[in-house]
Design a protein around this motif. Structure first.
Motif, PDB file in Angstrom:
ATOM      1  N   VAL A   1     -14.710  19.606  37.074  1.00 57.81           N
ATOM      2  CA  VAL A   1     -14.335  20.839  37.764  1.00 57.81           C
ATOM      3  C   VAL A   1     -14.187  21.987  36.768  1.00 57.81           C
ATOM      4  CG1 VAL A   1     -12.510  21.947  39.114  1.00 57.81           C
ATOM      5  CG2 VAL A   1     -13.243  19.628  39.685  1.00 57.81           C
ATOM      6  N   HIS A   2     -13.579  21.698  35.636  1.00 54.35           N
ATOM      7  CA  HIS A   2     -13.400  22.708  34.582  1.00 54.35           C
ATOM      8  C   HIS A   2     -14.747  23.321  34.189  1.00 54.35           C
ATOM      9  CE1 HIS A   2     -11.186  24.127  30.835  1.00 54.35           C
ATOM     10  NE2 HIS A   2     -12.457  24.365  30.527  1.00 54.35           N
ATOM     11  N   GLU A   3     -15.723  22.471  33.926  1.00 55.42           N
ATOM     12  CA  GLU A   3     -17.026  22.980  33.499  1.00 55.42           C
ATOM     13  C   GLU A   3     -17.759  23.670  34.647  1.00 55.42           C
ATOM     14  OE1 GLU A   3     -17.601  23.199  30.458  1.00 55.42           O
ATOM     15  OE2 GLU A   3     -15.926  21.898  29.881  1.00 55.42           O
ATOM     16  N   LEU A   4     -17.610  23.185  35.857  1.00 57.03           N
ATOM     17  CA  LEU A   4     -18.240  23.840  37.005  1.00 57.03           C
ATOM     18  C   LEU A   4     -17.689  25.243  37.206  1.00 57.03           C
ATOM     19  CD1 LEU A   4     -18.362  20.919  39.604  1.00 57.03           C
ATOM     20  CD2 LEU A   4     -20.299  21.920  38.375  1.00 57.03           C
ATOM     21  N   CYS A   5     -16.394  25.418  36.961  1.00 59.62           N
ATOM     22  CA  CYS A   5     -15.791  26.736  37.141  1.00 59.62           C
ATOM     23  C   CYS A   5     -16.293  27.732  36.112  1.00 59.62           C
ATOM     24  CB  CYS A   5     -14.268  26.629  37.098  1.00 59.62           C
ATOM     25  SG  CYS A   5     -13.567  25.866  38.593  1.00 59.62           S
ATOM     26  N   HIS A   6     -16.847  27.236  35.005  1.00 65.91           N
ATOM     27  CA  HIS A   6     -17.451  28.155  34.045  1.00 65.91           C
ATOM     28  C   HIS A   6     -18.735  28.780  34.589  1.00 65.91           C
ATOM     29  CE1 HIS A   6     -14.709  27.977  30.761  1.00 65.91           C
ATOM     30  NE2 HIS A   6     -14.844  26.683  30.570  1.00 65.91           N
ATOM     31  N   LEU A   7     -19.288  28.207  35.643  1.00 69.74           N
ATOM     32  CA  LEU A   7     -20.418  28.854  36.307  1.00 69.74           C
ATOM     33  C   LEU A   7     -19.982  30.150  36.984  1.00 69.74           C
ATOM     34  CD1 LEU A   7     -22.023  25.676  37.913  1.00 69.74           C
ATOM     35  CD2 LEU A   7     -23.056  27.066  36.106  1.00 69.74           C
ATOM     36  N   LEU A   8     -18.680  30.252  37.298  1.00 76.00           N
ATOM     37  CA  LEU A   8     -18.128  31.440  37.940  1.00 76.00           C
ATOM     38  C   LEU A   8     -17.458  32.375  36.945  1.00 76.00           C
ATOM     39  CD1 LEU A   8     -16.452  29.595  40.961  1.00 76.00           C
ATOM     40  CD2 LEU A   8     -18.632  30.834  40.973  1.00 76.00           C
ATOM     41  N   GLN A   9     -16.799  31.790  35.952  1.00 81.63           N
ATOM     42  CA  GLN A   9     -16.098  32.561  34.939  1.00 81.63           C
ATOM     43  C   GLN A   9     -16.419  31.952  33.569  1.00 81.63           C
ATOM     44  OE1 GLN A   9     -14.177  35.285  35.335  1.00 81.63           O
ATOM     45  NE2 GLN A   9     -14.213  35.317  37.577  1.00 81.63           N
ATOM     46  N   ALA A  10     -17.200  32.641  32.777  1.00 83.86           N
ATOM     47  CA  ALA A  10     -17.622  32.104  31.474  1.00 83.86           C
ATOM     48  C   ALA A  10     -16.573  32.407  30.405  1.00 83.86           C
ATOM     49  CB  ALA A  10     -18.965  32.691  31.083  1.00 83.86           C
ATOM     50  N   ASN A  11     -15.330  32.023  30.684  1.00 85.73           N
ATOM     51  CA  ASN A  11     -14.224  32.309  29.782  1.00 85.73           C
ATOM     52  C   ASN A  11     -13.047  31.423  30.188  1.00 85.73           C
ATOM     53  OD1 ASN A  11     -12.887  33.637  32.072  1.00 85.73           O
ATOM     54  ND2 ASN A  11     -14.347  35.303  31.692  1.00 85.73           N
ATOM     55  N   HIS A  12     -11.891  31.643  29.580  1.00 83.82           N
ATOM     56  CA  HIS A  12     -10.674  30.945  29.967  1.00 83.82           C
ATOM     57  C   HIS A  12      -9.601  31.959  30.367  1.00 83.82           C
ATOM     58  CE1 HIS A  12     -12.521  27.510  27.702  1.00 83.82           C
ATOM     59  NE2 HIS A  12     -12.015  26.864  28.729  1.00 83.82           N
ATOM     60  N   SER A  13     -10.020  32.929  31.105  1.00 78.31           N
ATOM     61  CA  SER A  13      -9.135  33.987  31.578  1.00 78.31           C
ATOM     62  C   SER A  13      -8.272  33.472  32.729  1.00 78.31           C
ATOM     63  CB  SER A  13      -9.969  35.174  32.057  1.00 78.31           C
ATOM     64  OG  SER A  13     -10.743  34.787  33.192  1.00 78.31           O
ATOM     65  N   PRO A  14      -7.250  34.235  33.134  1.00 78.27           N
ATOM     66  CA  PRO A  14      -6.470  33.849  34.325  1.00 78.27           C
ATOM     67  C   PRO A  14      -7.357  33.652  35.558  1.00 78.27           C
ATOM     68  CG  PRO A  14      -5.316  35.548  33.104  1.00 78.27           C
ATOM     69  CD  PRO A  14      -6.657  35.390  32.444  1.00 78.27           C
ATOM     70  N   ALA A  15      -8.402  34.452  35.663  1.00 74.45           N
ATOM     71  CA  ALA A  15      -9.318  34.292  36.806  1.00 74.45           C
ATOM     72  C   ALA A  15     -10.001  32.928  36.775  1.00 74.45           C
ATOM     73  CB  ALA A  15     -10.353  35.413  36.798  1.00 74.45           C
ATOM     74  N   PHE A  16     -10.360  32.474  35.569  1.00 68.29           N
ATOM     75  CA  PHE A  16     -10.972  31.149  35.451  1.00 68.29           C
ATOM     76  C   PHE A  16     -10.005  30.064  35.900  1.00 68.29           C
ATOM     77  CE2 PHE A  16     -11.074  27.291  32.850  1.00 68.29           C
ATOM     78  CZ  PHE A  16     -12.304  26.774  33.205  1.00 68.29           C
TER      79      PHE A  16
END
Length: 265
Positions: free
Chosen positions: A211-226
């Motif tokens: 899930v962590h890596e899939l969410c990088h498809l939406l947010q290419a960072n580790h921001s609060p949005a990610f």
């Protein structure tokens, strides 16, 4: 001409020799990587996620190396225990010897059968390894890696359909690697890489990394949005992150011992 002359007079690169030696500890036998390094000035023993390593100068005899290992058995056992943590860790699998294989947070008993081809299957009794009579250690290592890759892809294939509808795109492809520190990564082209050691631990931790890596498809960072994207899909992610922080080195060490390889990333 100058470059050629320098090449001719330059000293040859030092040759580093490697082999393994068996060492009996209180509760198990381990393989110690023995390295003869021309640059070494003294005997040195070290432990990391790849296992134990004995570095020896060229002038040191094999007997002196054996004595050094025996003299430091207690220290070595303490370091391996610290590296291993408190979870399940099976002794290294030996060719055609009874043992256990870690998978999805459990230890599965292993039995051996002779067959025309080398293959591994899970059944009601554990893991059955079929090998031709002449197959050796290298064939076993290949079979182990293929086995864990198959199990890893099966888990990803089970979980992925649940998360794809909420993503803007699917991963371009999946690569399975033996990683030294990371658990996964996502390249700019959408290619996802996952550590094979994930399939050794509890499935919920593996699913969190996916899930962590899939969410990088939406947010290419580790921001609060990610992290908000992760939270929406996997509310208990912090528990799994903590599990990997505690058990991660043990899982990676176990995989390295099983496959006897160095990390790729």
């Amino acid at each position: 001409m100058g470059r050629l002359f320098r090449q001719l007079i330059a000293p040859a690169a030092p040759v580093i020799q490697r082999d393994t030696v068996r060492l009996r500890l209180d509760d198990a036998e381990i393989d110690v990587l023995r390295v003869r390094d021309p640059r070494a000035r003294r005997l040195k023993l070290s432990v990391d996620e790849r296992g134990a390593r004995l570095t020896m100068p060229l002038r040191a005899s094999l007997i002196s190396g054996e004595r050094f290992l025996q003299a430091n058995r207690q220290w070595l056992q303490q370091q391996l225990a610290r590296l291993g943590g408190d979870g399940l860790m099976a002794p290294p699998l030996r060719l055609r010897e009874s043992g256990m294989l870690p998978l999805r947070g459990e230890l599965l008993p292993v039995r051996w059968q002779e067959g025309r081809f080398t293959r591994m299957e899970i059944d009601a009794e554990g893991v059955c390894i079929q090998m031709p009579a002449r197959a050796g250690e290298q064939a076993l290592r290949r079979a182990l890696r293929e086995f864990y890759e198959t199990q890893t892809r099966a888990d990803v294939g089970q979980w992925l359909p649940k998360y794809l509808p909420s993503l803007s795109r699917a991963p371009a492809r999946l690569r399975l690697k033996v990683m030294s520190s990371q658990w996964g990564s996502l390249a700019p082209d959408g290619s996802m890489a996952l550590d094979l050691a994930l399939v050794l631990g509890r499935p919920s931790a593996f699913e969190y990394v996916l899930v962590h890596e899939l969410c990088h498809l939406l947010q290419a960072n580790h921001s609060p949005a990610f992290w908000a994207e992760v939270e929406a899909r996997f509310p208990h992610w912090e528990q799994e992150r903590d599990y990997l922080r505690v058990e991660g080195r043990r899982l990676k060490s176990t995989l390295h011992q099983l496959l006897q390889v160095r990390g790729e990333g």
